[in-house]
Write a protein that holds these residues in place. Structure first.
Motif, mmCIF file in Angstrom:
data_model
loop_
_atom_site.group_PDB
_atom_site.id
_atom_site.type_symbol
_atom_site.label_atom_id
_atom_site.label_comp_id
_atom_site.label_asym_id
_atom_site.label_seq_id
_atom_site.Cartn_x
_atom_site.Cartn_y
_atom_site.Cartn_z
ATOM 1 N N SER A 1 -8.180 7.066 -7.593
ATOM 2 C CA SER A 1 -6.746 6.993 -7.881
ATOM 3 C C SER A 1 -5.931 7.782 -6.870
ATOM 4 O O SER A 1 -4.836 7.371 -6.469
ATOM 5 C CB SER A 1 -6.470 7.505 -9.295
ATOM 6 O OG SER A 1 -6.867 8.862 -9.444
ATOM 7 N N VAL B 1 0.824 -1.217 0.000
ATOM 8 C CA VAL B 1 0.000 0.000 0.000
ATOM 9 C C VAL B 1 0.855 1.263 0.000
ATOM 10 O O VAL B 1 0.384 2.338 -0.406
ATOM 11 C CB VAL B 1 -0.971 0.014 1.205
ATOM 12 C CG1 VAL B 1 -1.922 -1.154 1.148
ATOM 13 C CG2 VAL B 1 -0.227 0.049 2.530
ATOM 14 N N TRP C 1 -5.860 5.689 -3.637
ATOM 15 C CA TRP C 1 -4.974 4.528 -3.821
ATOM 16 C C TRP C 1 -3.506 4.933 -3.753
ATOM 17 O O TRP C 1 -2.681 4.223 -3.172
ATOM 18 C CB TRP C 1 -5.279 3.866 -5.160
ATOM 19 C CG TRP C 1 -4.342 2.748 -5.505
ATOM 20 C CD1 TRP C 1 -4.308 1.503 -4.953
ATOM 21 C CD2 TRP C 1 -3.293 2.784 -6.472
ATOM 22 N NE1 TRP C 1 -3.295 0.756 -5.519
ATOM 23 C CE2 TRP C 1 -2.660 1.518 -6.461
ATOM 24 C CE3 TRP C 1 -2.825 3.761 -7.358
ATOM 25 C CZ2 TRP C 1 -1.591 1.210 -7.289
ATOM 26 C CZ3 TRP C 1 -1.758 3.454 -8.189
ATOM 27 C CH2 TRP C 1 -1.153 2.196 -8.152
#
Length: 321
Positions: A189, A135, A192
């Motif tokens: 996006s 992540v 993320w």
């Protein structure tokens, strides 16, 4: 009787304490001289690249041109500010900036907190490290790379999702050319890409919580959800408030790279923001005074939001300054 009062023992003691405190201050100053010297480059950086350029904001109140320069260009007062707020397109750009940034804040701010809390409950250290790495990795990608990934997924002709839909005999969906889907892709996006960085900050804050609090709660029969609600979240409250105040200061700063790499003419009505407007009008059309006025307006709003957020936090004894 003497006209000058003799110094009492109490007065002498106070004087000695003051002299001792002064000596300690001087000694502390001498000890910290190397630290002050190390701080000089940082101070010089902020003066040269952060504070000195603020003088250029005077362009917003002048009819700037290269021939006369910043200081010799004629004054026009509030002309460009009136021009900004009399244009419907400019008001739409300001609204787009605020709306996209607010959506990113509402969706993106809780995600790292939830992810950090979930990772904190993981007992397998190898799994926790792998998830953290995965992540956190997108944070190091430039928006050129991220936009390429987005295009490879959502493009109408060659996107992976539309290829799968084609195999299922479903008509391709123009994700990047519809306003609602473009906004969803934009927000998603951004979340993320940046959620890993904030997650690490919250994980570091979670390490400061006393483990005995969890043990006591467990002995009292508290479930995991109760422990999270009454121990974990209050334990990182200071960090949450700090990051929220900093995030409020960026509400009017939608990232130029992200928008510029994802936008297209079909969704210009929702994707045109202040940063892209300044780039296109300021550098592309050489309207420096107009875009400086826009940038100054953006800075004033951002500063106001930070002060408001800080005042709200002060009500809960969580103020940043």
């Amino acid at each position: 009787m003497s006209s000058r009062l003799e110094k009492t023992p109490v007065t002498l003691d106070v004087q000695r304490l003051r002299e001792a405190a002064l000596i300690r201050r001087r000694r502390l100053l001498k000890q910290n001289i190397p630290l002050f010297i190390m701080l000089i480059p940082v101070i010089a950086y902020y003066i040269l690249f952060k504070y000195w350029p603020m003088g250029g904001l005077v362009i917003a109140f002048k009819n700037y041109n290269f021939a006369d320069g910043i200081w010799n260009s004629p004054w026009v007062g509030m002309k460009y500010f009136k021009l900004l707020f009399s244009s419907a397109s400019t008001l739409q750009i300001i609204w787009n900036t605020f709306w996209l940034s607010l959506l990113s804040l509402l969706v993106g701010f809780p995600v790292p907190i939830i992810l950090a809390v979930l990772l904190n409950e993981v007992r397998k250290s190898w799994f926790k490290k792998w998830v953290q790495t995965i992540v956190y990795l997108p944070h190091f990608f430039s928006w050129v790379i991220v936009s390429g990934i987005v295009l490879s997924l959502f493009a109408t002709d060659y996107g992976s999702i539309n290829k799968v839909l084609k195999l299922l005999h479903i008509e391709p969906i123009t994700f990047l050319y519809e306003s609602h889907s473009w906004i969803a892709i934009f927000v998603g996006s951004g979340v993320w890409k940046e959620m890993g960085f904030s997650t690490i900050i919250y994980l570091a804050a979670l390490t400061t919580i006393d483990p005995s609090l969890y043990e006591s709660a467990c002995m009292d029969g508290a479930t995991k959800w109760r422990q999270i609600w009454h121990i974990t979240l209050p334990g990182i409250r200071h960090t949450i408030i700090l990051l929220l105040i900093l995030a409020m200061g960026r509400v009017m700063e939608v990232g130029f790279d992200q928008v510029y790499n994802l936008q297209n003419s079909a969704v210009a009505d929702v994707s045109e923001v202040i940063s892209t407007y300044i780039y296109k009008i300021g550098l592309g059309s050489s309207q420096f005074s107009l875009t400086t006025a826009m940038g100054l307006f953006e800075s004033v709003i951002s500063c106001s939001l930070v002060l408001i957020a800080n005042q709200i936090a002060r009500k809960f004894d969580q103020a940043l300054f």
